[in-house]
Design an enzyme around this catalytic site. Structure first.
Site, PDB file in Angstrom:
ATOM      1  N   ARG A  96      11.642  55.185  50.278  1.00 19.15           N
ATOM      2  CA  ARG A  96      11.152  56.539  49.999  1.00 19.15           C
ATOM      3  C   ARG A  96      11.740  57.107  48.777  1.00 19.15           C
ATOM      4  O   ARG A  96      11.245  58.178  48.223  1.00 19.15           O
ATOM      5  CB  ARG A  96      11.237  57.304  51.322  1.00 19.15           C
ATOM      6  N   LYS A 112       6.909  36.251  46.707  1.00 18.34           N
ATOM      7  CA  LYS A 112       7.614  35.969  45.374  1.00 18.34           C
ATOM      8  C   LYS A 112       8.267  37.374  45.059  1.00 18.34           C
ATOM      9  O   LYS A 112       7.724  38.115  44.293  1.00 18.34           O
ATOM     10  CB  LYS A 112       6.722  35.729  44.439  1.00 18.34           C
ATOM     11  N   GLU A 131      11.148  23.181  49.446  1.00 12.76           N
ATOM     12  CA  GLU A 131      10.598  22.947  47.949  1.00 12.76           C
ATOM     13  C   GLU A 131      12.044  23.079  47.055  1.00 12.76           C
ATOM     14  O   GLU A 131      13.239  23.186  47.666  1.00 12.76           O
ATOM     15  CB  GLU A 131       9.983  24.380  47.894  1.00 12.76           C
ATOM     16  N   ARG A 149      -1.570  36.258  44.868  1.00 10.84           N
ATOM     17  CA  ARG A 149      -0.287  36.167  45.527  1.00 10.84           C
ATOM     18  C   ARG A 149       0.468  37.616  45.145  1.00 10.84           C
ATOM     19  O   ARG A 149       1.539  37.934  45.950  1.00 10.84           O
ATOM     20  CB  ARG A 149       0.179  35.049  44.839  1.00 10.84           C
TER      21      ARG A 149
HETATM   22  N1  PMP Z   1       8.876  27.519  44.421  1.00 12.57           N
HETATM   23  C1  PMP Z   1       9.513  28.664  44.074  1.00 12.57           C
HETATM   24  C2  PMP Z   1      10.728  28.978  44.945  1.00 12.57           C
HETATM   25  C3  PMP Z   1       9.117  29.201  42.634  1.00 12.57           C
HETATM   26  O1  PMP Z   1       9.735  30.151  42.229  1.00 12.57           O
HETATM   27  C4  PMP Z   1       7.939  28.767  42.109  1.00 12.57           C
HETATM   28  C5  PMP Z   1       7.562  29.277  40.920  1.00 12.57           C
HETATM   29  N2  PMP Z   1       8.283  29.241  39.571  1.00 12.57           N
HETATM   30  C6  PMP Z   1       7.357  27.487  42.703  1.00 12.57           C
HETATM   31  C7  PMP Z   1       7.667  27.051  43.826  1.00 12.57           C
HETATM   32  C8  PMP Z   1       5.844  26.998  41.924  1.00 12.57           C
HETATM   33  O2  PMP Z   1       4.909  27.959  41.984  1.00 12.57           O
HETATM   34  P1  PMP Z   1       3.896  28.134  40.782  1.00 12.57           P
HETATM   35  O3  PMP Z   1       3.331  26.826  40.841  1.00 12.57           O
HETATM   36  O4  PMP Z   1       2.733  29.387  41.432  1.00 12.57           O
HETATM   37  O5  PMP Z   1       4.595  28.687  39.726  1.00 12.57           O
END
Ligand code: PMP
Length: 286
Positions: A105, A151, A184, A52
């Protein structure tokens, strides 16, 4: 045990770990990161996190100045130097220091730093009682603006939703996407259970594809628990029998209230407890 920080090849104590204020990671949020757990001295799901991280970096056209093996070795070195068996790793790659102005850059040399420290996202009793959510008025980033699959160091979208949860006296906020579907929470993926089936939004619903989410889907399959990735609406949350969140820091957290409504019986559900137990067993055995 004492937190250690690896910066571009050198280890520092927490108090001495410093980066330039001209780093574009700080000035413009130009960078990517990972949050990773160490259980029993072993980096949990190291490959999935590196996959990732590399994908996030590729998406923003950032070249990580280490091989995957070197990155992994640097994380192990930082954990070892801190004397930890169980801890949290924050691995960050920024565009690096450069002159003012957003043009990447200007920063030819990316910075890499790795923190090994302890983390407690939620107090213990929360895992027994469950948490409350609100649905945020702040929608998740439109995928054509900044994909939630990256991320990145830009967390303001999530932070604004978190502030809304804080103001409402809720523990977390669930964010809807630009189409009004569930995406989420601000730092965790969301799952519901309905009539024995575990359900969670798909990557195209505007989520970060959580490593813990992936582990949870795998555990469900191994345990022959029906599980699907599908579009969920707020209505689905309200009529769910159970709800829980997954994330590296939070692990598996039961949700018992959404927008003031009780979910199921208002207590962590039986399936949620079963999956929490399975997850904890899994991390101890892997
Ligand atoms: N969604 C967001 C926006 C996150 O920042 C995270 C991680 N803290 C997750 C989901 C969960 O991902 P992971 O299980 O890889 O920590």
């Amino acid at each position: 045990m004492s937190p250690k920080v690896w910066i571009d090849g050198k280890l520092f104590d927490k108090a001495d770990a410093k980066l330039s204020v001209y780093d574009h990671g700080l000035l413009y949020g130009d960078g990517v990161f990972e949050g990773i757990r160490v259980y029993n001295g072993k980096i949990f799901e190291c490959d999935a996190h590196l996959d990732r991280l590399w994908a996030s970096a590729k998406a923003i056209r950032l070249t990580i100045p280490l091989s995957r093996e070197q990155f992994c070795a640097a994380m192990e070195e930082t954990v070892r130097a801190g004397g930890f068996k169980d801890c949290y790793i924050r691995a960050v790659v920024t565009r690096g220091p450069g002159d003012l102005g957003i043009d990447p850059r200007k920063s030819p040399r990316p910075s890499v730093f790795i923190i090994a420290d302890l983390i407690a996202v939620y107090p213990r009793e929360i895992y027994e009682k469950g948490i409350s959510l609100i649905t945020s008025s702040v929608i998740r980033n439109h995928p054509n603006a900044l994909s939630a699959r990256i991320k990145s160091l830009n967390y303001l979208n999530n932070i604004l939703a978190k502030i809304e949860a804080n103001d409402a006296g809720a523990t977390e906020a669930v964010m809807l996407n630009h189409e009004g579907n569930v995406s989420e929470c601000t730092a965790e993926n969301i799952f519901i259970v309905r009539e024995g089936q575990v359900q969670t939004p798909t990557p195209s619903d505007g989520i970060l594809e959580g490593v813990t989410r992936k582990v949870m889907l795998r555990l469900c399959r191994q345990m022959q628990i029906p599980c699907v990735e599908k579009i969920l609406q707020r209505h689905d949350l309200y009529i769910a029998d159970e709800c829980f969140l997954t994330g590296t820091g939070a692990e598996v957290v039961p949700v018992t209230r959404i927008d003031g409504r009780e979910i199921g019986t208002g207590q962590p559900g039986a399936m949620t407890r079963r999956l929490m137990d399975a997850f904890h067993r899994h991390v101890r055995e892997s």
